[in-house]
Design an enzyme around this catalytic site. Sequence first.
Site, PDB file in Angstrom:
ATOM      1  N   TRP A  54     -51.675  67.661  66.560  1.00  0.00           N
ATOM      2  CA  TRP A  54     -51.564  68.945  66.548  1.00  0.00           C
ATOM      3  C   TRP A  54     -52.660  69.684  66.162  1.00  0.00           C
ATOM      4  O   TRP A  54     -53.416  69.540  64.839  1.00  0.00           O
ATOM      5  CB  TRP A  54     -50.486  68.785  65.306  1.00  0.00           C
ATOM      6  CG  TRP A  54     -49.616  70.150  65.039  1.00  0.00           C
ATOM      7  CD1 TRP A  54     -48.546  70.699  65.550  1.00  0.00           C
ATOM      8  CD2 TRP A  54     -49.955  70.992  63.922  1.00  0.00           C
ATOM      9  NE1 TRP A  54     -48.248  71.975  64.970  1.00  0.00           N
ATOM     10  CE2 TRP A  54     -48.943  72.015  64.080  1.00  0.00           C
ATOM     11  CE3 TRP A  54     -50.927  71.222  62.832  1.00  0.00           C
ATOM     12  CZ2 TRP A  54     -48.991  73.298  62.992  1.00  0.00           C
ATOM     13  CZ3 TRP A  54     -50.859  72.189  62.114  1.00  0.00           C
ATOM     14  CH2 TRP A  54     -50.000  73.369  62.176  1.00  0.00           C
ATOM     15  N   ASN A 103     -55.632  61.989  61.594  1.00  0.00           N
ATOM     16  CA  ASN A 103     -54.732  63.109  60.919  1.00  0.00           C
ATOM     17  C   ASN A 103     -55.293  63.544  59.750  1.00  0.00           C
ATOM     18  O   ASN A 103     -55.682  62.688  58.893  1.00  0.00           O
ATOM     19  CB  ASN A 103     -53.381  62.409  60.651  1.00  0.00           C
ATOM     20  CG  ASN A 103     -52.308  63.263  60.025  1.00  0.00           C
ATOM     21  OD1 ASN A 103     -52.604  64.368  59.912  1.00  0.00           O
ATOM     22  ND2 ASN A 103     -51.112  62.694  59.757  1.00  0.00           N
ATOM     23  N   GLY A 104     -55.370  64.824  59.764  1.00  0.00           N
ATOM     24  CA  GLY A 104     -55.958  65.600  58.604  1.00  0.00           C
ATOM     25  C   GLY A 104     -57.006  66.656  58.856  1.00  0.00           C
ATOM     26  O   GLY A 104     -57.058  66.808  60.232  1.00  0.00           O
ATOM     27  N   ARG A 108     -42.635  64.680  64.758  1.00  0.00           N
ATOM     28  CA  ARG A 108     -43.637  65.384  63.901  1.00  0.00           C
ATOM     29  C   ARG A 108     -44.233  66.627  64.242  1.00  0.00           C
ATOM     30  O   ARG A 108     -44.738  67.381  63.388  1.00  0.00           O
ATOM     31  CB  ARG A 108     -44.637  64.234  63.566  1.00  0.00           C
ATOM     32  CG  ARG A 108     -44.419  63.231  63.118  1.00  0.00           C
ATOM     33  CD  ARG A 108     -45.359  62.272  62.801  1.00  0.00           C
ATOM     34  NE  ARG A 108     -46.508  62.341  62.013  1.00  0.00           N
ATOM     35  CZ  ARG A 108     -46.523  62.147  60.698  1.00  0.00           C
ATOM     36  NH1 ARG A 108     -45.572  61.335  59.969  1.00  0.00           N
ATOM     37  NH2 ARG A 108     -47.540  62.331  60.054  1.00  0.00           N
ATOM     38  N   CYS A 136     -50.298  65.473  63.327  1.00  0.00           N
ATOM     39  CA  CYS A 136     -50.696  64.604  64.169  1.00  0.00           C
ATOM     40  C   CYS A 136     -49.944  63.293  63.856  1.00  0.00           C
ATOM     41  O   CYS A 136     -49.538  63.034  62.618  1.00  0.00           O
ATOM     42  CB  CYS A 136     -52.212  64.223  63.834  1.00  0.00           C
ATOM     43  SG  CYS A 136     -53.141  65.760  64.334  1.00  0.00           S
ATOM     44  N   GLU A 165     -32.246  81.048  54.736  1.00  0.00           N
ATOM     45  CA  GLU A 165     -32.407  79.689  55.608  1.00  0.00           C
ATOM     46  C   GLU A 165     -31.772  79.935  56.859  1.00  0.00           C
ATOM     47  O   GLU A 165     -32.423  79.557  57.881  1.00  0.00           O
ATOM     48  CB  GLU A 165     -31.479  78.661  54.954  1.00  0.00           C
ATOM     49  CG  GLU A 165     -31.399  77.315  55.298  1.00  0.00           C
ATOM     50  CD  GLU A 165     -32.738  76.934  55.745  1.00  0.00           C
ATOM     51  OE1 GLU A 165     -33.629  76.990  55.357  1.00  0.00           O
ATOM     52  OE2 GLU A 165     -32.521  75.747  56.537  1.00  0.00           O
ATOM     53  N   LYS A 217     -43.323  68.637  62.002  1.00  0.00           N
ATOM     54  CA  LYS A 217     -42.233  68.038  61.135  1.00  0.00           C
ATOM     55  C   LYS A 217     -42.730  67.860  59.612  1.00  0.00           C
ATOM     56  O   LYS A 217     -42.280  68.237  58.643  1.00  0.00           O
ATOM     57  CB  LYS A 217     -41.562  66.854  61.591  1.00  0.00           C
ATOM     58  CG  LYS A 217     -40.548  66.345  60.938  1.00  0.00           C
ATOM     59  CD  LYS A 217     -39.194  66.826  60.687  1.00  0.00           C
ATOM     60  CE  LYS A 217     -38.119  66.946  59.946  1.00  0.00           C
ATOM     61  NZ  LYS A 217     -37.058  67.984  59.615  1.00  0.00           N
ATOM     62  N   GLU A 223     -37.361  79.479  63.846  1.00  0.00           N
ATOM     63  CA  GLU A 223     -37.941  78.487  64.199  1.00  0.00           C
ATOM     64  C   GLU A 223     -37.523  78.037  65.747  1.00  0.00           C
ATOM     65  O   GLU A 223     -38.328  77.547  66.334  1.00  0.00           O
ATOM     66  CB  GLU A 223     -37.237  77.353  63.105  1.00  0.00           C
ATOM     67  CG  GLU A 223     -38.256  76.933  62.078  1.00  0.00           C
ATOM     68  CD  GLU A 223     -37.863  75.789  61.190  1.00  0.00           C
ATOM     69  OE1 GLU A 223     -36.410  75.686  61.049  1.00  0.00           O
ATOM     70  OE2 GLU A 223     -38.605  74.815  60.996  1.00  0.00           O
ATOM     71  N   HIS A 272     -32.947 100.148  50.770  1.00  0.00           N
ATOM     72  CA  HIS A 272     -34.188 100.551  50.312  1.00  0.00           C
ATOM     73  C   HIS A 272     -35.220 100.254  51.479  1.00  0.00           C
ATOM     74  O   HIS A 272     -36.616 100.153  51.097  1.00  0.00           O
ATOM     75  CB  HIS A 272     -34.415  99.769  49.117  1.00  0.00           C
ATOM     76  CG  HIS A 272     -33.426 100.000  47.976  1.00  0.00           C
ATOM     77  ND1 HIS A 272     -33.716 101.008  47.233  1.00  0.00           N
ATOM     78  CD2 HIS A 272     -32.492  99.372  47.300  1.00  0.00           C
ATOM     79  CE1 HIS A 272     -32.707 101.081  46.284  1.00  0.00           C
ATOM     80  NE2 HIS A 272     -31.908  99.696  46.319  1.00  0.00           N
ATOM     81  N   LYS A 332     -34.005  79.270  60.429  1.00  0.00           N
ATOM     82  CA  LYS A 332     -33.592  78.415  61.391  1.00  0.00           C
ATOM     83  C   LYS A 332     -33.532  79.090  62.774  1.00  0.00           C
ATOM     84  O   LYS A 332     -33.913  78.417  63.768  1.00  0.00           O
ATOM     85  CB  LYS A 332     -31.910  77.954  61.362  1.00  0.00           C
ATOM     86  CG  LYS A 332     -31.909  76.840  60.231  1.00  0.00           C
ATOM     87  CD  LYS A 332     -32.100  75.626  60.471  1.00  0.00           C
ATOM     88  CE  LYS A 332     -33.854  75.355  60.105  1.00  0.00           C
ATOM     89  NZ  LYS A 332     -33.959  74.837  58.495  1.00  0.00           N
TER      90      LYS A 332
END
Length: 611
Positions: free
Chosen positions: A76, A101-102, A27, A2, A484, A606, A491, A507, A488
């Site tokens: 969010w 926010n939270g 964000r 948020c 990474e 973000k 995402e 394996h 990417k």
Amino acid sequence: MCGIIGAIAKRDVVPILMEGLKRLEYRGYDSAGLAVLDYASHQLKSQRVTGKVQQLETKLKNAPFSSTIGIAHTRWATHGKPSDENAHPHISRNTVAVVHNGIIENYLALRRQLEQQGYQFLSDTDTEVIAHQIHFFLQQNNDLNSAVRATLPLLKGAYAIAVMSSSAPDCLIAARLGSPLVIGIGVGEHFIASDAAALVPVTQRIIYLEDGDIATLQRDHFQITDISGNSVTRGEQISRLAIDTMERGEHRHFMHKEIFEQPRAIAETLEGRIYQERILSAILGPQADDLLAPITAVQIIACGTSYHAGLVARYWIETFVRIPCFVEIASEFRYRQPLANPRTLIVTLSQSGETADTLAALHEAKRLGFGPSLAICNVPESALVRASDLVLMTHAGAEIGVASTKAFTTQLVCLLILTVLLGRHRGMSVEVEKKIVAALLSLPRQIETVLKLDAQITQLAEQFADKQHALFLGRGIHYPIALEGALKLKEISYIHAEAYPAGELKHGPLALVDATMPVIAVAPNDALQEKLKSNLQEVHARGGQLFIFANHHAIMQQSDYIKVIELGTLEEIISPIVYAIPLQLLAYQVALIKGTDVDQPRNLAKSVTVE
Ligand code: AGP
């Protein structure tokens, strides 16, 4: 996560709020809204939408608002799905408007009590209890500040809030506990925001609120108090964020711009830290030598991409410093009851410096009795920076794309600098240090060269557009780079991607390989290359489609099923940093073809300020 923006001014604040919301979009969010106080009617007016800020803008064009005081929010979803009803601001009885926010953990108990008092809930959110609770106290004493101060101790969890009320038309109240919030100072106007980026067009004068702070903003005056109403003083900072870092320029997406900014971001991260081919020992501050000298081990804690940077650093620290280095995901570390050693340096890595899990893990490490802490972070004055004994800033500039790129490579640069500083206390020779420094200084140029592969990678990306899955392989220090690369790709292109150390292939994951499975290999010319080549032959023999990133095309015979992308000769020490770049480009180009929301991928944020 948020985003909050609030303003009180002598001019119309609606354009400021809307611009702030756009600057908070990076964000991550799923709905947006704003509330203002209409002076003619003395009423609160609000508008909320599910979806993008642009949709809110369109709604406001049809029914314009204007006011000199207002609050706005990008949400969010945590409690309750993304919807107009759940979007903020939440308003209690047309009198109190709140953005938050939270997470309020005890919201259900509070909701039940308030329902018994006759409050009607219109959303599924935890936030709505804050609005009604403030209203409840406001009715009793008719003072907004006291009502907020009476409400906050009832809230269990984390919050940053902004509050306004028709009963107090000339003041905005903000409070934080565990979620970030800044005040912006203007001339005859004041602002509240989740981060300084939202305030770039209106002021550079910023105050970072601390946990427990309550700020009361009026046009010509502001005051910060603690929960008991005692005045507290917080230092003013001049924000270094410039307007141009928040613009996309010629790039279609911030992510593309940020990938291409890496040579400059790395040069700026190195700036002022090297003198006569050596790392300046003063860069960690006067107490650093005393704190680092007794260190016998390193514990790195981070999340996501930052965690991958930590995994790379383990190889550097154990190779060059010869002390053990442990790396753990923060959300695991904080609940594991790890064995503390006061001679273990805690290193936290975070782009935002506000990641709730990383912060909590740092506090847990301190509580358990680990040694000193060092934060590698991109946001000065973030909670993580303030909570750490030592700080090494990445000077990447604002990173807006949710998918981290330049923050990752500048973290790696800082980790290599840290390796040298630790190594000095463990007998690292001047020759080795100079070799590392020379490699670091060559990085911007080497990355410039690799960025020229963009066109070639664009062509390659077409072969991924119809794929559901992808496998990334690496060995040794390049295995975290494979991790990474996979992160990417998943995402931003939503293709399911996994990364394995190539030796692990037989394996289990080899069972997945067939002609429909692209396998991306990070294959530099290092001591493990021959071993990796055998692993790649195993993939080839099973019909897998290989995309090999290597120093030289001769690594394997090219064919319809084997594509080699040549990066040229690289200094081995910095090779993982350089190899990250083409994988970022690949993910970006695949996402572009798939038409996803590259800078704000679905469900992601973000700055992850909740657990
Ligand atoms: C990176 O692309 C991700 N968006 C994510 O994994 C991120 O690295 C993670 O949330 C940690 O964030 P931080 O670096 O701000 O702590």
